[in-house]
Design a protein around this motif. Sequence first.
Motif, short mmCIF file in Angstrom:
data_model
loop_
_atom_site.label_atom_id
_atom_site.label_comp_id
_atom_site.label_asym_id
_atom_site.label_seq_id
_atom_site.Cartn_x
_atom_site.Cartn_y
_atom_site.Cartn_z
N ARG A 54 2.39 7.46 -22.06
CA ARG A 54 1.52 6.72 -21.13
C ARG A 54 2.35 5.91 -20.14
NH1 ARG A 54 -3.99 6.36 -22.36
NH2 ARG A 54 -4.47 7.17 -24.40
N SER A 55 3.53 5.44 -20.53
CA SER A 55 4.33 4.61 -19.63
C SER A 55 4.72 5.36 -18.37
CB SER A 55 5.57 4.09 -20.34
OG SER A 55 6.40 5.18 -20.71
N GLU A 56 4.79 6.70 -18.42
CA GLU A 56 5.13 7.47 -17.23
C GLU A 56 4.05 7.40 -16.17
OE1 GLU A 56 7.19 11.35 -17.66
OE2 GLU A 56 6.63 11.06 -19.76
N TYR A 57 2.84 7.01 -16.55
CA TYR A 57 1.73 7.00 -15.62
C TYR A 57 1.45 5.62 -15.08
CZ TYR A 57 1.52 11.40 -17.90
OH TYR A 57 1.87 12.61 -18.42
N ARG A 58 2.30 4.66 -15.44
CA ARG A 58 2.13 3.32 -14.90
C ARG A 58 2.71 3.26 -13.51
NH1 ARG A 58 4.00 1.04 -20.31
NH2 ARG A 58 2.05 1.01 -21.44
N VAL A 59 1.91 2.77 -12.60
CA VAL A 59 2.35 2.63 -11.21
C VAL A 59 2.26 1.19 -10.82
CG1 VAL A 59 1.90 3.30 -8.85
CG2 VAL A 59 1.59 4.96 -10.66
N LEU A 66 0.83 -1.20 0.00
CA LEU A 66 0.00 0.00 0.00
C LEU A 66 0.87 1.25 0.00
CD1 LEU A 66 -2.88 1.22 0.18
CD2 LEU A 66 -2.64 1.07 2.68
N MET A 67 1.90 1.26 0.83
CA MET A 67 2.80 2.42 0.91
C MET A 67 3.50 2.65 -0.43
SD MET A 67 3.99 4.95 2.41
CE MET A 67 4.90 5.54 3.79
N ARG A 68 4.01 1.58 -1.02
CA ARG A 68 4.69 1.72 -2.32
C ARG A 68 3.73 2.24 -3.38
NH1 ARG A 68 7.04 -3.01 -1.25
NH2 ARG A 68 5.62 -4.19 -2.54
N TYR A 69 2.55 1.67 -3.42
CA TYR A 69 1.58 2.05 -4.45
C TYR A 69 1.14 3.50 -4.29
CZ TYR A 69 -1.98 1.21 -7.96
OH TYR A 69 -2.72 1.26 -9.11
N ILE A 70 0.80 3.89 -3.07
CA ILE A 70 0.36 5.27 -2.84
C ILE A 70 1.51 6.24 -3.12
CG2 ILE A 70 -0.34 6.93 -1.06
CD1 ILE A 70 -2.05 4.73 0.19
N SER A 71 2.71 5.92 -2.67
CA SER A 71 3.87 6.80 -2.89
C SER A 71 4.12 7.01 -4.37
CB SER A 71 5.13 6.21 -2.24
OG SER A 71 5.00 6.16 -0.86
N MET A 72 4.08 5.93 -5.14
CA MET A 72 4.32 6.05 -6.58
C MET A 72 3.21 6.86 -7.25
SD MET A 72 6.12 2.45 -7.74
CE MET A 72 4.61 1.52 -7.57
N GLN A 73 1.96 6.63 -6.85
CA GLN A 73 0.85 7.38 -7.44
C GLN A 73 0.98 8.86 -7.14
OE1 GLN A 73 -1.37 6.78 -9.65
NE2 GLN A 73 -2.30 8.80 -9.47
N GLU A 91 3.66 10.48 -6.45
CA GLU A 91 4.81 11.01 -7.19
C GLU A 91 4.42 11.36 -8.62
OE1 GLU A 91 8.97 9.33 -8.96
OE2 GLU A 91 8.42 8.65 -6.95
N VAL A 92 3.65 10.50 -9.26
CA VAL A 92 3.20 10.76 -10.63
C VAL A 92 2.33 12.01 -10.67
CG1 VAL A 92 1.69 9.91 -12.48
CG2 VAL A 92 3.36 8.38 -11.43
N GLU A 93 1.38 12.10 -9.74
CA GLU A 93 0.51 13.28 -9.71
C GLU A 93 1.32 14.56 -9.50
OE1 GLU A 93 -2.62 13.05 -6.84
OE2 GLU A 93 -3.24 11.05 -7.51
N GLU A 94 2.24 14.53 -8.57
CA GLU A 94 3.00 15.74 -8.26
C GLU A 94 3.93 16.12 -9.41
OE1 GLU A 94 4.65 15.58 -4.29
OE2 GLU A 94 2.69 15.03 -3.46
N ARG A 95 4.43 15.12 -10.11
CA ARG A 95 5.24 15.42 -11.30
C ARG A 95 4.40 16.12 -12.36
NH1 ARG A 95 7.46 10.52 -14.18
NH2 ARG A 95 6.61 9.61 -12.31
N LEU A 96 3.18 15.64 -12.57
CA LEU A 96 2.28 16.28 -13.53
C LEU A 96 1.93 17.70 -13.11
CD1 LEU A 96 -0.20 13.38 -14.32
CD2 LEU A 96 1.23 14.58 -15.98
N MET A 97 1.61 17.87 -11.82
CA MET A 97 1.25 19.21 -11.34
C MET A 97 2.43 20.16 -11.47
SD MET A 97 -1.21 18.46 -8.06
CE MET A 97 -0.29 17.11 -7.34
N HIS A 98 3.62 19.68 -11.17
CA HIS A 98 4.82 20.52 -11.30
C HIS A 98 5.06 20.88 -12.77
CE1 HIS A 98 8.74 22.19 -10.46
NE2 HIS A 98 9.22 21.45 -11.44
N CYS A 99 4.95 19.89 -13.64
CA CYS A 99 5.20 20.08 -15.07
C CYS A 99 4.28 21.13 -15.66
CB CYS A 99 5.01 18.75 -15.79
SG CYS A 99 5.24 18.83 -17.57
#
Length: 141
Positions: A136-141, A52-59, A61-69
């Motif tokens: 799309r591969s960047e959004y795979r968690v 759960l921790m790994r999955y939430i952390s990765m998700q 991270e993806v969201e924050e990368r998008l928001m930053h971008c």
Amino acid sequence: MGPEQSPDLTAGVVVSITNRHRLILNRIEQLSSTIARGDQDPTVVVRLIEQLMRYISMQFEVEERLMHCYAYLYLPQHHAEHAEILQHVLDLQESGDTEVLENTLSVLSHQLEAHTQDTDIGMCLFLSTKSCVHTRSEYRV
């Protein structure tokens, strides 16, 4: 319009984020059920919490990368909510008491649902106005 600017790709990213949140809630439910049964091997609970921790952390991270971008104005507030949710998962990792685990999972589930229905809706609406230039591969968690 090139494939990197496709509205379909942008919509796909938003749908992917939404679907991943459902998967996280399903993982929380699975963990809750495992704990509620009371007949589980403690290593199973530990493994589920780590997943759960790994999955939430990765998700997140993806969201924050998008928001930053895309210079999302509410990134600091969104990040703060992510940090609070992750702290609840850390609390799960540190607790061995069944009642504490159940209470923390309940809080985590409600907080994640509220985050998804409020904060993430705003982020997804914002992202839906952007042309994604990522694969799309960047959004795979």
